[in-house]
Design a protein around this motif. Sequence first.
Motif, mmCIF file in Angstrom:
data_model
loop_
_atom_site.group_PDB
_atom_site.id
_atom_site.type_symbol
_atom_site.label_atom_id
_atom_site.label_comp_id
_atom_site.label_asym_id
_atom_site.label_seq_id
_atom_site.Cartn_x
_atom_site.Cartn_y
_atom_site.Cartn_z
ATOM 1 N N MET A 62 2.968 -2.278 -1.901
ATOM 2 C CA MET A 62 4.268 -2.696 -2.402
ATOM 3 C C MET A 62 4.910 -1.594 -3.243
ATOM 4 N N ALA A 63 4.074 -0.779 -3.883
ATOM 5 C CA ALA A 63 4.600 0.304 -4.727
ATOM 6 C C ALA A 63 4.935 1.549 -3.914
ATOM 7 N N LEU A 64 4.643 1.511 -2.617
ATOM 8 C CA LEU A 64 4.846 2.680 -1.771
ATOM 9 C C LEU A 64 6.328 2.823 -1.409
ATOM 10 N N ASP A 65 6.889 3.977 -1.668
ATOM 11 C CA ASP A 65 8.309 4.232 -1.376
ATOM 12 C C ASP A 65 8.402 5.105 -0.130
ATOM 13 N N ALA A 66 8.353 4.437 1.040
ATOM 14 C CA ALA A 66 8.396 5.161 2.320
ATOM 15 C C ALA A 66 9.429 4.503 3.217
ATOM 16 N N ALA A 67 10.541 5.175 3.441
ATOM 17 C CA ALA A 67 11.581 4.640 4.323
ATOM 18 C C ALA A 67 11.071 4.613 5.762
ATOM 19 N N PRO A 68 11.422 3.579 6.530
ATOM 20 C CA PRO A 68 10.976 3.517 7.924
ATOM 21 C C PRO A 68 11.519 4.687 8.740
ATOM 22 N N VAL A 95 -6.933 9.365 -5.934
ATOM 23 C CA VAL A 95 -5.769 8.474 -6.058
ATOM 24 C C VAL A 95 -4.528 9.153 -5.500
ATOM 25 N N ALA A 96 -4.311 10.409 -5.892
ATOM 26 C CA ALA A 96 -3.160 11.146 -5.389
ATOM 27 C C ALA A 96 -3.289 11.411 -3.889
ATOM 28 N N GLU A 97 -4.518 11.716 -3.439
ATOM 29 C CA GLU A 97 -4.730 11.978 -2.017
ATOM 30 C C GLU A 97 -4.450 10.741 -1.178
ATOM 31 N N ARG A 98 -4.914 9.596 -1.641
ATOM 32 C CA ARG A 98 -4.716 8.350 -0.894
ATOM 33 C C ARG A 98 -3.230 7.996 -0.834
ATOM 34 N N LYS A 99 -2.529 8.205 -1.942
ATOM 35 C CA LYS A 99 -1.096 7.926 -1.940
ATOM 36 C C LYS A 99 -0.373 8.812 -0.937
ATOM 37 N N GLN A 100 -0.751 10.093 -0.889
ATOM 38 C CA GLN A 100 -0.114 11.006 0.046
ATOM 39 C C GLN A 100 -0.404 10.613 1.496
ATOM 40 N N LEU A 102 -1.049 7.571 2.598
ATOM 41 C CA LEU A 102 -0.279 6.357 2.881
ATOM 42 C C LEU A 102 1.188 6.695 3.134
ATOM 43 N N LEU A 103 1.728 7.628 2.366
ATOM 44 C CA LEU A 103 3.108 8.056 2.591
ATOM 45 C C LEU A 103 3.264 8.696 3.965
ATOM 46 N N GLU A 104 2.276 9.487 4.358
ATOM 47 C CA GLU A 104 2.310 10.105 5.685
ATOM 48 C C GLU A 104 2.270 9.047 6.779
ATOM 49 N N LEU A 105 1.409 8.043 6.595
ATOM 50 C CA LEU A 105 1.277 6.979 7.593
ATOM 51 C C LEU A 105 2.546 6.144 7.690
ATOM 52 N N PHE A 106 2.999 5.625 6.565
ATOM 53 C CA PHE A 106 4.145 4.713 6.588
ATOM 54 C C PHE A 106 5.459 5.461 6.808
ATOM 55 N N GLY A 107 5.515 6.730 6.399
ATOM 56 C CA GLY A 107 6.720 7.517 6.658
ATOM 57 C C GLY A 107 6.926 7.812 8.129
ATOM 58 N N GLY A 108 5.851 7.783 8.913
ATOM 59 C CA GLY A 108 5.955 8.013 10.348
ATOM 60 C C GLY A 108 6.119 6.753 11.160
ATOM 61 N N ALA A 109 6.151 5.592 10.488
ATOM 62 C CA ALA A 109 6.223 4.303 11.180
ATOM 63 C C ALA A 109 7.623 3.718 11.095
ATOM 64 N N ASP A 110 8.085 3.110 12.180
ATOM 65 C CA ASP A 110 9.362 2.408 12.095
ATOM 66 C C ASP A 110 9.150 1.067 11.401
ATOM 67 N N GLU A 111 10.198 0.259 11.269
ATOM 68 C CA GLU A 111 10.120 -0.955 10.463
ATOM 69 C C GLU A 111 9.070 -1.938 10.982
ATOM 70 N N SER A 112 9.031 -2.160 12.297
ATOM 71 C CA SER A 112 8.068 -3.117 12.856
ATOM 72 C C SER A 112 6.641 -2.580 12.726
ATOM 73 N N GLU A 113 6.469 -1.263 12.856
ATOM 74 C CA GLU A 113 5.142 -0.673 12.701
ATOM 75 C C GLU A 113 4.681 -0.750 11.251
ATOM 76 N N GLN A 114 5.600 -0.528 10.309
ATOM 77 C CA GLN A 114 5.247 -0.668 8.898
ATOM 78 C C GLN A 114 4.775 -2.081 8.601
ATOM 79 N N HIS A 115 5.474 -3.074 9.142
ATOM 80 C CA HIS A 115 5.095 -4.475 8.921
ATOM 81 C C HIS A 115 3.703 -4.741 9.482
ATOM 82 N N PHE A 116 3.433 -4.237 10.675
ATOM 83 C CA PHE A 116 2.119 -4.406 11.307
ATOM 84 C C PHE A 116 1.028 -3.742 10.468
#
Length: 506
Positions: A62-68, A95-100, A102-116
Amino acid sequence: MRLARIVATSAAVAATRSRKQKTTELGALLRDCAPDEIPTVVAWLTGVTRQGRIGVGWRSLMALDAAPAGEPTLTVTGVDDLLTRLAAATGPGSVAERKQLLLELFGGADESEQHFLRRLLTGELRQGALAGVMADAIADAAGQPIDLVRRAHMLTGSLPQTAALAVFGGAEALGAVGLEVGRAVAPMLATPADSLADAVTSLGPELVIDYKLDGARIQVHRRHDDVAVYTRSLRDITAAVPDVVAVVRELDCETVILDGETLTLDADGRPRPFQDTMSRFGSAAEHGDDPAGLLRPFFFDCLHLDGVDLIDRPLAERLAALDTVAAALRIPSVRSPDVDAAQRFFDDALAAGHEGVMAKSLDGVYAAGRRGKAWQKIKPTHTVDLVVLGAEWGSGRRTGLLSNLHLGARDPDGGSPIMVGKTFKGLTDALLAWQTDEFPKHSSGRDGHTVYLRPEIVVEIELDGVQRSSRYPGGVALRFARVVRYRPDKTAAEADTIDAIRAMLP
Protein backbone atom coordinates in the motif's frame (compact mmCIF):
# COMPACT_ATOMS: atom_id res chain seq x y z
CA MET A 1 4.42 -16.31 -21.85
CA ARG A 2 3.20 -12.84 -20.87
CA LEU A 3 1.87 -12.27 -17.37
CA ALA A 4 -1.18 -10.66 -18.98
CA ARG A 5 -2.30 -14.10 -20.22
CA ILE A 6 -2.20 -15.44 -16.67
CA VAL A 7 -4.16 -12.44 -15.40
CA ALA A 8 -6.83 -12.91 -18.08
CA THR A 9 -7.21 -16.61 -17.26
CA SER A 10 -7.44 -15.82 -13.54
CA ALA A 11 -10.28 -13.40 -14.26
CA ALA A 12 -12.07 -15.92 -16.50
CA VAL A 13 -11.83 -18.65 -13.85
CA ALA A 14 -13.11 -16.28 -11.16
CA ALA A 15 -16.06 -15.29 -13.35
CA THR A 16 -17.57 -18.79 -13.58
CA ARG A 17 -18.90 -21.21 -10.98
CA SER A 18 -18.72 -24.12 -13.41
CA ARG A 19 -16.00 -26.57 -12.46
CA LYS A 20 -15.90 -27.82 -16.05
CA GLN A 21 -15.38 -24.30 -17.39
CA LYS A 22 -12.66 -23.57 -14.82
CA THR A 23 -10.86 -26.75 -15.86
CA THR A 24 -11.20 -25.86 -19.56
CA GLU A 25 -9.75 -22.37 -19.04
CA LEU A 26 -6.83 -23.63 -16.95
CA GLY A 27 -6.08 -26.57 -19.22
CA ALA A 28 -5.95 -24.31 -22.28
CA LEU A 29 -3.52 -21.99 -20.50
CA LEU A 30 -1.22 -24.80 -19.38
CA ARG A 31 -1.09 -26.27 -22.88
CA ASP A 32 0.15 -22.90 -24.18
CA CYS A 33 2.87 -22.56 -21.51
CA ALA A 34 6.47 -23.48 -22.16
CA PRO A 35 7.25 -26.62 -20.13
CA ASP A 36 9.54 -24.78 -17.72
CA GLU A 37 6.82 -22.18 -17.07
CA ILE A 38 4.17 -24.68 -15.97
CA PRO A 39 5.24 -25.15 -12.30
CA THR A 40 5.31 -21.37 -11.80
CA VAL A 41 1.93 -20.81 -13.46
CA VAL A 42 0.32 -23.64 -11.49
CA ALA A 43 1.63 -22.14 -8.26
CA TRP A 44 0.35 -18.66 -9.09
CA LEU A 45 -3.10 -19.83 -10.13
CA THR A 46 -3.49 -21.77 -6.88
CA GLY A 47 -2.69 -18.58 -4.98
CA VAL A 48 0.97 -19.02 -3.99
CA THR A 49 4.40 -18.14 -5.32
CA ARG A 50 6.96 -20.78 -6.22
CA GLN A 51 9.29 -19.21 -3.64
CA GLY A 52 6.78 -19.57 -0.76
CA ARG A 53 6.43 -16.67 1.63
CA ILE A 54 8.62 -13.77 0.59
CA GLY A 55 7.87 -11.37 3.44
CA VAL A 56 5.79 -8.81 1.55
CA GLY A 57 2.69 -7.57 3.39
CA TRP A 58 -0.23 -5.26 2.70
CA ARG A 59 1.48 -2.31 4.37
CA SER A 60 4.54 -2.57 2.10
CA LEU A 61 2.40 -2.74 -1.02
CA MET A 62 0.00 0.00 0.00
CA ALA A 63 2.95 2.32 0.64
CA LEU A 64 4.43 1.53 -2.77
CA ASP A 65 4.29 4.49 -5.18
CA ALA A 66 4.40 2.80 -8.59
CA ALA A 67 2.24 4.11 -11.43
CA PRO A 68 0.84 1.38 -13.70
CA ALA A 69 2.62 0.78 -16.98
CA GLY A 70 0.85 1.86 -20.14
CA GLU A 71 0.85 -1.62 -21.64
CA PRO A 72 1.62 -5.13 -20.37
CA THR A 73 5.20 -6.30 -20.99
CA LEU A 74 5.99 -8.58 -18.03
CA THR A 75 6.70 -12.27 -18.66
CA VAL A 76 6.24 -15.31 -16.42
CA THR A 77 9.97 -16.01 -16.34
CA GLY A 78 10.87 -12.40 -15.64
CA VAL A 79 8.42 -12.06 -12.76
CA ASP A 80 9.48 -15.40 -11.28
CA ASP A 81 13.16 -14.39 -11.41
CA LEU A 82 12.38 -11.09 -9.69
CA LEU A 83 10.42 -12.88 -6.95
CA THR A 84 13.41 -15.15 -6.39
CA ARG A 85 15.62 -12.09 -5.92
CA LEU A 86 13.03 -10.59 -3.59
CA ALA A 87 12.90 -13.73 -1.44
CA ALA A 88 16.71 -13.80 -1.23
CA ALA A 89 17.00 -10.16 -0.09
CA THR A 90 17.88 -10.37 3.61
CA GLY A 91 20.34 -8.78 6.02
CA PRO A 92 21.80 -5.25 6.06
CA GLY A 93 20.43 -3.05 3.30
CA SER A 94 17.65 -5.51 2.45
CA VAL A 95 14.80 -3.08 3.20
CA ALA A 96 15.97 -0.66 0.52
CA GLU A 97 16.75 -3.52 -1.87
CA ARG A 98 13.31 -5.07 -1.44
CA LYS A 99 11.61 -1.73 -2.00
CA GLN A 100 13.58 -1.21 -5.20
CA LEU A 101 12.67 -4.71 -6.45
CA LEU A 102 8.99 -4.11 -5.73
CA LEU A 103 9.14 -0.80 -7.59
CA GLU A 104 10.73 -2.58 -10.55
CA LEU A 105 8.04 -5.26 -10.50
CA PHE A 106 5.00 -3.03 -10.08
CA GLY A 107 6.41 -0.27 -12.30
CA GLY A 108 6.50 -2.75 -15.17
CA ALA A 109 2.93 -3.97 -14.59
CA ASP A 110 -0.23 -2.46 -16.00
CA GLU A 111 -3.25 -1.86 -13.74
CA SER A 112 -4.75 -5.36 -14.00
CA GLU A 113 -1.32 -6.97 -13.51
CA GLN A 114 -0.67 -4.82 -10.44
CA HIS A 115 -4.00 -5.95 -8.98
CA PHE A 116 -3.13 -9.61 -9.67
CA LEU A 117 0.38 -9.32 -8.19
CA ARG A 118 -0.86 -7.48 -5.11
CA ARG A 119 -3.33 -10.26 -4.35
CA LEU A 120 -0.80 -13.00 -5.14
CA LEU A 121 1.88 -11.58 -2.83
CA THR A 122 -0.52 -11.10 0.08
CA GLY A 123 -2.28 -14.47 -0.22
CA GLU A 124 -5.48 -12.85 -1.49
CA LEU A 125 -5.63 -14.49 -4.91
CA ARG A 126 -8.78 -16.61 -4.82
CA GLN A 127 -10.12 -17.03 -8.33
CA GLY A 128 -11.42 -20.54 -7.82
CA ALA A 129 -8.49 -22.70 -8.91
CA LEU A 130 -8.44 -24.95 -5.88
CA ALA A 131 -6.37 -28.10 -5.78
CA GLY A 132 -9.01 -30.39 -7.23
CA VAL A 133 -9.74 -28.11 -10.18
CA MET A 134 -6.06 -27.55 -10.90
CA ALA A 135 -5.36 -31.29 -10.73
CA ASP A 136 -8.07 -31.81 -13.38
CA ALA A 137 -6.48 -29.09 -15.53
CA ILE A 138 -3.01 -30.64 -15.21
CA ALA A 139 -4.36 -34.02 -16.28
CA ASP A 140 -6.15 -32.41 -19.21
CA ALA A 141 -3.13 -30.39 -20.35
CA ALA A 142 -0.65 -33.26 -20.00
CA GLY A 143 -2.98 -35.93 -21.38
CA GLN A 144 -2.57 -38.09 -18.27
CA PRO A 145 -5.14 -40.08 -16.25
CA ILE A 146 -6.65 -37.93 -13.51
CA ASP A 147 -6.24 -40.70 -10.90
CA LEU A 148 -2.47 -40.74 -11.49
CA VAL A 149 -2.29 -36.95 -11.17
CA ARG A 150 -4.35 -36.91 -7.98
CA ARG A 151 -2.26 -39.63 -6.38
CA ALA A 152 1.00 -37.89 -7.26
CA HIS A 153 -0.34 -34.67 -5.79
CA MET A 154 -1.43 -36.52 -2.65
CA LEU A 155 2.03 -37.98 -2.13
CA THR A 156 4.11 -34.94 -3.11
CA GLY A 157 1.87 -32.35 -1.48
CA SER A 158 2.79 -30.02 -4.38
CA LEU A 159 0.73 -29.20 -7.45
CA PRO A 160 3.65 -27.46 -9.22
CA GLN A 161 5.81 -30.55 -8.71
CA THR A 162 2.95 -32.78 -9.88
CA ALA A 163 2.52 -30.63 -12.98
CA ALA A 164 6.23 -30.92 -13.79
CA LEU A 165 6.08 -34.71 -13.40
CA ALA A 166 3.02 -34.94 -15.64
CA VAL A 167 4.52 -32.77 -18.38
CA PHE A 168 8.14 -33.98 -18.35
CA GLY A 169 7.75 -37.59 -17.23
CA GLY A 170 4.20 -38.61 -18.10
CA ALA A 171 2.48 -41.64 -16.63
CA GLU A 172 5.74 -43.36 -15.74
CA ALA A 173 6.94 -40.45 -13.60
CA LEU A 174 3.54 -39.96 -11.98
CA GLY A 175 3.21 -43.65 -11.20
CA ALA A 176 6.70 -43.78 -9.68
CA VAL A 177 5.81 -41.28 -6.94
CA GLY A 178 5.63 -42.97 -3.56
CA LEU A 179 5.72 -42.12 0.09
CA GLU A 180 8.86 -40.35 1.18
CA VAL A 181 9.81 -40.13 4.84
CA GLY A 182 10.24 -36.45 5.60
CA ARG A 183 7.77 -35.25 2.95
CA ALA A 184 4.27 -34.62 4.33
CA VAL A 185 1.21 -36.14 2.66
CA ALA A 186 -2.29 -34.71 2.77
CA PRO A 187 -4.14 -36.11 5.81
CA MET A 188 -7.17 -38.36 5.44
CA LEU A 189 -10.36 -36.66 6.58
CA ALA A 190 -13.60 -37.88 8.13
CA THR A 191 -17.25 -37.43 7.24
CA PRO A 192 -19.81 -36.59 9.97
CA ALA A 193 -22.02 -39.61 10.70
CA ASP A 194 -25.78 -39.27 11.03
CA SER A 195 -25.53 -41.13 14.34
CA LEU A 196 -23.30 -43.57 16.18
CA ALA A 197 -25.69 -46.44 15.42
CA ASP A 198 -25.64 -45.59 11.70
CA ALA A 199 -21.84 -45.53 11.68
CA VAL A 200 -21.55 -48.89 13.42
CA THR A 201 -24.15 -50.45 11.14
CA SER A 202 -22.68 -49.08 7.91
CA LEU A 203 -19.04 -49.91 8.74
CA GLY A 204 -19.45 -53.06 10.80
CA PRO A 205 -18.64 -55.61 11.81
CA GLU A 206 -15.00 -54.98 10.81
CA LEU A 207 -14.50 -51.56 12.34
CA VAL A 208 -12.56 -49.77 15.06
CA ILE A 209 -13.77 -46.84 17.15
CA ASP A 210 -11.25 -44.31 18.51
CA TYR A 211 -11.61 -41.48 20.97
CA LYS A 212 -11.82 -38.17 19.10
CA LEU A 213 -9.34 -36.06 21.01
CA ASP A 214 -9.73 -32.31 21.37
CA GLY A 215 -6.22 -31.64 20.10
CA ALA A 216 -4.27 -30.50 17.05
CA ARG A 217 -3.71 -32.89 14.13
CA ILE A 218 -0.08 -33.83 13.55
CA GLN A 219 1.79 -36.02 11.08
CA VAL A 220 5.18 -37.20 12.32
CA HIS A 221 8.05 -38.44 10.14
CA ARG A 222 11.23 -40.01 11.51
CA ARG A 223 14.35 -41.20 9.71
CA HIS A 224 16.91 -42.40 12.27
CA ASP A 225 17.31 -39.41 14.63
CA ASP A 226 15.80 -36.87 12.23
CA VAL A 227 12.19 -36.09 13.16
CA ALA A 228 9.77 -33.79 11.31
CA VAL A 229 6.32 -32.77 12.55
CA TYR A 230 3.65 -31.31 10.25
CA THR A 231 0.22 -29.77 10.82
CA ARG A 232 -2.96 -30.79 8.99
CA SER A 233 -2.14 -28.05 6.43
CA LEU A 234 1.36 -29.61 5.95
CA ARG A 235 3.16 -26.75 7.70
CA ASP A 236 6.47 -27.85 9.25
CA ILE A 237 6.32 -27.10 13.01
CA THR A 238 9.21 -29.34 14.10
CA ALA A 239 11.13 -26.56 15.82
CA ALA A 240 8.01 -25.51 17.73
CA VAL A 241 7.24 -28.91 19.33
CA PRO A 242 10.45 -30.23 20.95
CA ASP A 243 8.46 -32.30 23.45
CA VAL A 244 6.75 -34.25 20.63
CA VAL A 245 10.08 -34.72 18.83
CA ALA A 246 11.67 -36.11 22.01
CA VAL A 247 8.93 -38.71 22.43
CA VAL A 248 9.14 -39.89 18.82
CA ARG A 249 12.93 -40.23 19.00
CA GLU A 250 12.46 -42.82 21.74
CA LEU A 251 10.45 -45.18 19.52
CA ASP A 252 12.12 -48.48 18.57
CA CYS A 253 12.36 -48.03 14.81
CA GLU A 254 14.55 -46.58 12.06
CA THR A 255 11.90 -44.97 9.84
CA VAL A 256 8.23 -44.25 10.50
CA ILE A 257 5.33 -42.01 9.46
CA LEU A 258 2.61 -41.62 12.09
CA ASP A 259 -0.73 -39.79 12.02
CA GLY A 260 -2.30 -38.51 15.21
CA GLU A 261 -3.11 -35.65 17.54
CA THR A 262 -1.26 -33.67 20.15
CA LEU A 263 -2.73 -31.98 23.20
CA THR A 264 -1.92 -30.86 26.70
CA LEU A 265 -3.24 -32.72 29.74
CA ASP A 266 -4.06 -31.82 33.31
CA ALA A 267 -2.27 -33.57 36.17
CA ASP A 268 -5.14 -36.09 36.33
CA GLY A 269 -4.78 -36.91 32.63
CA ARG A 270 -7.81 -34.98 31.40
CA PRO A 271 -7.41 -32.86 28.25
CA ARG A 272 -6.91 -29.16 28.77
CA PRO A 273 -8.90 -26.71 26.59
CA PHE A 274 -8.03 -26.64 22.91
CA GLN A 275 -6.84 -23.03 23.23
CA ASP A 276 -4.26 -24.21 25.79
CA THR A 277 -2.94 -26.79 23.34
CA MET A 278 -2.62 -24.21 20.57
CA SER A 279 -0.90 -21.73 22.87
CA ARG A 280 1.73 -24.36 23.76
CA PHE A 281 2.92 -24.71 20.16
CA GLY A 282 6.48 -23.41 20.29
CA SER A 283 6.32 -22.54 23.98
CA ALA A 284 6.92 -25.87 25.69
CA ALA A 285 10.45 -24.87 26.68
CA GLU A 286 9.04 -21.97 28.68
CA HIS A 287 7.19 -24.38 30.96
CA GLY A 288 10.21 -26.46 31.91
CA ASP A 289 9.18 -29.65 33.65
CA ASP A 290 5.60 -28.50 34.27
CA PRO A 291 3.47 -31.42 32.96
CA ALA A 292 0.69 -28.98 32.04
CA GLY A 293 3.06 -27.30 29.60
CA LEU A 294 3.90 -30.44 27.60
CA LEU A 295 2.36 -31.41 24.29
CA ARG A 296 1.55 -35.12 24.41
CA PRO A 297 1.35 -37.03 21.10
CA PHE A 298 -1.25 -39.74 20.54
CA PHE A 299 -1.43 -41.73 17.30
CA PHE A 300 -4.17 -43.52 15.40
CA ASP A 301 -2.45 -44.53 12.14
CA CYS A 302 0.88 -45.67 10.72
CA LEU A 303 1.63 -45.02 7.05
CA HIS A 304 5.19 -46.34 6.92
CA LEU A 305 7.41 -48.44 9.17
CA ASP A 306 11.05 -49.43 8.69
CA GLY A 307 11.13 -49.33 4.91
CA VAL A 308 7.61 -50.63 4.30
CA ASP A 309 4.93 -48.27 2.88
CA LEU A 310 1.55 -49.02 4.42
CA ILE A 311 -0.61 -46.28 2.93
CA ASP A 312 -2.29 -48.71 0.50
CA ARG A 313 -2.72 -51.46 3.10
CA PRO A 314 -6.01 -51.96 5.01
CA LEU A 315 -6.36 -50.08 8.29
CA ALA A 316 -6.16 -53.38 10.18
CA GLU A 317 -2.56 -53.86 8.93
CA ARG A 318 -1.65 -50.24 9.62
CA LEU A 319 -2.89 -50.54 13.20
CA ALA A 320 -0.91 -53.74 13.69
CA ALA A 321 2.21 -51.83 12.64
CA LEU A 322 1.30 -48.97 14.96
CA ASP A 323 0.99 -51.38 17.88
CA THR A 324 4.46 -52.77 17.22
CA VAL A 325 6.14 -49.37 17.36
CA ALA A 326 3.98 -47.06 19.49
CA ALA A 327 1.37 -49.05 21.37
CA ALA A 328 1.77 -46.86 24.48
CA LEU A 329 0.98 -43.77 22.39
CA ARG A 330 -2.10 -45.15 20.65
CA ILE A 331 -5.38 -43.28 21.03
CA PRO A 332 -7.88 -45.34 23.13
CA SER A 333 -9.97 -47.54 20.86
CA VAL A 334 -12.33 -50.50 20.77
CA ARG A 335 -12.45 -53.05 17.98
CA SER A 336 -15.59 -54.51 16.35
CA PRO A 337 -18.11 -53.32 18.98
CA ASP A 338 -21.86 -53.76 18.61
CA VAL A 339 -24.07 -50.68 18.93
CA ASP A 340 -24.44 -51.00 22.72
CA ALA A 341 -20.69 -51.40 23.28
CA ALA A 342 -20.00 -48.50 20.93
CA GLN A 343 -22.42 -46.32 22.90
CA ARG A 344 -20.68 -47.16 26.17
CA PHE A 345 -17.33 -46.31 24.58
CA PHE A 346 -18.76 -43.01 23.29
CA ASP A 347 -20.05 -42.15 26.77
CA ASP A 348 -16.62 -42.98 28.24
CA ALA A 349 -14.95 -40.65 25.72
CA LEU A 350 -17.21 -37.75 26.69
CA ALA A 351 -16.75 -38.47 30.41
CA ALA A 352 -12.98 -38.34 29.90
CA GLY A 353 -13.32 -34.85 28.43
CA HIS A 354 -12.94 -35.67 24.74
CA GLU A 355 -14.98 -34.47 21.73
CA GLY A 356 -16.58 -37.75 20.75
CA VAL A 357 -15.43 -40.75 18.70
CA MET A 358 -14.25 -41.75 15.24
CA ALA A 359 -15.58 -44.89 13.57
CA LYS A 360 -13.32 -46.44 10.92
CA SER A 361 -13.51 -49.36 8.55
CA LEU A 362 -10.71 -51.86 9.19
CA ASP A 363 -10.71 -52.69 5.46
CA GLY A 364 -10.19 -49.08 4.34
CA VAL A 365 -6.98 -47.73 2.79
CA TYR A 366 -5.60 -44.29 3.63
CA ALA A 367 -7.31 -41.86 1.20
CA ALA A 368 -5.07 -38.87 1.78
CA GLY A 369 -6.64 -35.46 1.45
CA ARG A 370 -10.16 -36.78 0.98
CA ARG A 371 -13.31 -37.24 3.03
CA GLY A 372 -14.95 -40.61 2.69
CA LYS A 373 -17.34 -42.92 4.48
CA ALA A 374 -14.44 -45.12 5.63
CA TRP A 375 -13.84 -42.62 8.47
CA GLN A 376 -16.86 -41.15 10.25
CA LYS A 377 -16.87 -38.74 13.20
CA ILE A 378 -19.54 -38.69 15.87
CA LYS A 379 -20.01 -35.81 18.32
CA PRO A 380 -22.82 -35.12 20.78
CA THR A 381 -23.78 -31.95 18.87
CA HIS A 382 -23.47 -30.69 15.32
CA THR A 383 -20.35 -28.59 14.83
CA VAL A 384 -19.00 -27.09 11.63
CA ASP A 385 -15.88 -25.08 10.78
CA LEU A 386 -16.78 -21.85 9.00
CA VAL A 387 -14.95 -18.78 7.72
CA VAL A 388 -15.42 -15.41 9.43
CA LEU A 389 -16.45 -12.94 6.72
CA GLY A 390 -17.06 -9.95 8.96
CA ALA A 391 -18.14 -8.75 12.39
CA GLU A 392 -20.58 -6.05 13.47
CA TRP A 393 -19.91 -3.54 16.23
CA GLY A 394 -21.82 -4.44 19.39
CA SER A 395 -24.29 -2.43 21.41
CA GLY A 396 -25.19 -2.20 25.09
CA ARG A 397 -22.51 -3.88 27.18
CA ARG A 398 -20.73 -4.82 23.94
CA THR A 399 -20.42 -1.23 22.69
CA GLY A 400 -16.94 -0.70 21.29
CA LEU A 401 -16.43 -4.44 20.72
CA LEU A 402 -16.70 -6.43 17.50
CA SER A 403 -19.48 -8.91 18.18
CA ASN A 404 -21.96 -10.36 15.68
CA LEU A 405 -20.06 -12.66 13.29
CA HIS A 406 -20.82 -13.12 9.59
CA LEU A 407 -20.18 -16.78 8.75
CA GLY A 408 -19.37 -18.39 5.41
CA ALA A 409 -19.05 -21.96 4.14
CA ARG A 410 -16.33 -22.91 1.67
CA ASP A 411 -17.20 -23.06 -2.02
CA PRO A 412 -15.97 -26.52 -3.15
CA ASP A 413 -15.29 -25.08 -6.63
CA GLY A 414 -12.90 -22.50 -5.24
CA GLY A 415 -14.99 -19.35 -5.25
CA SER A 416 -15.39 -16.96 -2.34
CA PRO A 417 -16.96 -18.38 0.85
CA ILE A 418 -20.76 -18.42 0.79
CA MET A 419 -22.54 -16.73 3.69
CA VAL A 420 -24.81 -19.01 5.71
CA GLY A 421 -25.60 -17.01 8.84
CA LYS A 422 -24.64 -14.73 11.69
CA THR A 423 -24.15 -15.25 15.42
CA PHE A 424 -23.04 -13.43 18.55
CA LYS A 425 -23.82 -16.32 20.90
CA GLY A 426 -21.07 -18.16 22.77
CA LEU A 427 -18.68 -15.21 22.71
CA THR A 428 -16.99 -14.80 26.08
CA ASP A 429 -15.52 -11.50 27.24
CA ALA A 430 -12.08 -12.87 26.40
CA LEU A 431 -13.12 -13.80 22.84
CA LEU A 432 -14.80 -10.43 22.32
CA ALA A 433 -11.63 -8.63 23.36
CA TRP A 434 -9.48 -10.90 21.18
CA GLN A 435 -11.51 -10.50 18.01
CA THR A 436 -11.83 -6.73 18.47
CA ASP A 437 -8.03 -6.57 18.49
CA GLU A 438 -7.40 -9.24 15.83
CA PHE A 439 -10.08 -8.69 13.18
CA PRO A 440 -8.90 -5.25 11.97
CA LYS A 441 -5.58 -6.87 11.04
CA HIS A 442 -7.52 -8.94 8.47
CA SER A 443 -9.85 -6.16 7.28
CA SER A 444 -10.81 -5.95 3.61
CA GLY A 445 -13.10 -2.97 4.17
CA ARG A 446 -15.67 -1.54 6.55
CA ASP A 447 -18.81 0.54 6.83
CA GLY A 448 -20.49 2.22 9.79
CA HIS A 449 -21.62 -1.06 11.36
CA THR A 450 -19.32 -3.83 10.12
CA VAL A 451 -15.69 -4.72 9.65
CA TYR A 452 -15.38 -7.04 6.65
CA LEU A 453 -12.56 -9.60 6.71
CA ARG A 454 -10.38 -11.34 4.21
CA PRO A 455 -11.37 -15.05 4.43
CA GLU A 456 -8.53 -16.18 6.69
CA ILE A 457 -10.00 -16.93 10.13
CA VAL A 458 -11.81 -20.20 10.84
CA VAL A 459 -14.25 -20.62 13.73
CA GLU A 460 -15.94 -23.76 15.04
CA ILE A 461 -19.70 -23.30 15.30
CA GLU A 462 -22.17 -25.46 17.19
CA LEU A 463 -25.70 -25.52 15.80
CA ASP A 464 -29.01 -27.27 16.18
CA GLY A 465 -29.39 -27.80 12.45
CA VAL A 466 -29.96 -25.90 9.24
CA GLN A 467 -33.00 -24.68 7.32
CA ARG A 468 -33.78 -23.50 3.83
CA SER A 469 -33.44 -19.77 3.40
CA SER A 470 -33.76 -17.22 0.61
CA ARG A 471 -31.86 -14.67 2.71
CA TYR A 472 -28.42 -16.12 2.03
CA PRO A 473 -26.92 -16.94 -1.39
CA GLY A 474 -26.38 -20.61 -0.58
CA GLY A 475 -30.10 -21.14 0.02
CA VAL A 476 -29.49 -22.42 3.54
CA ALA A 477 -29.15 -20.86 6.99
CA LEU A 478 -27.81 -22.05 10.35
CA ARG A 479 -30.23 -22.64 13.25
CA PHE A 480 -29.24 -21.48 16.77
CA ALA A 481 -25.57 -21.10 15.89
CA ARG A 482 -23.07 -20.41 18.68
CA VAL A 483 -19.31 -20.06 18.84
CA VAL A 484 -17.32 -22.98 20.28
CA ARG A 485 -13.76 -21.76 19.58
CA TYR A 486 -11.49 -20.36 16.92
CA ARG A 487 -9.38 -22.81 14.90
CA PRO A 488 -5.87 -21.38 14.31
CA ASP A 489 -4.83 -24.87 13.19
CA LYS A 490 -7.09 -24.63 10.12
CA THR A 491 -7.04 -22.47 7.02
CA ALA A 492 -10.07 -21.27 5.07
CA ALA A 493 -9.35 -24.01 2.52
CA GLU A 494 -10.11 -26.57 5.28
CA ALA A 495 -13.45 -25.10 6.35
CA ASP A 496 -16.64 -27.07 5.76
CA THR A 497 -18.20 -26.69 2.33
CA ILE A 498 -21.59 -25.34 1.39
CA ASP A 499 -22.40 -28.88 0.19
CA ALA A 500 -21.74 -30.24 3.68
CA ILE A 501 -24.04 -27.58 5.17
CA ARG A 502 -26.79 -28.32 2.65
CA ALA A 503 -26.48 -32.05 3.40
CA MET A 504 -27.67 -31.26 6.94
CA LEU A 505 -31.06 -30.11 5.70
CA PRO A 506 -33.93 -32.27 7.01
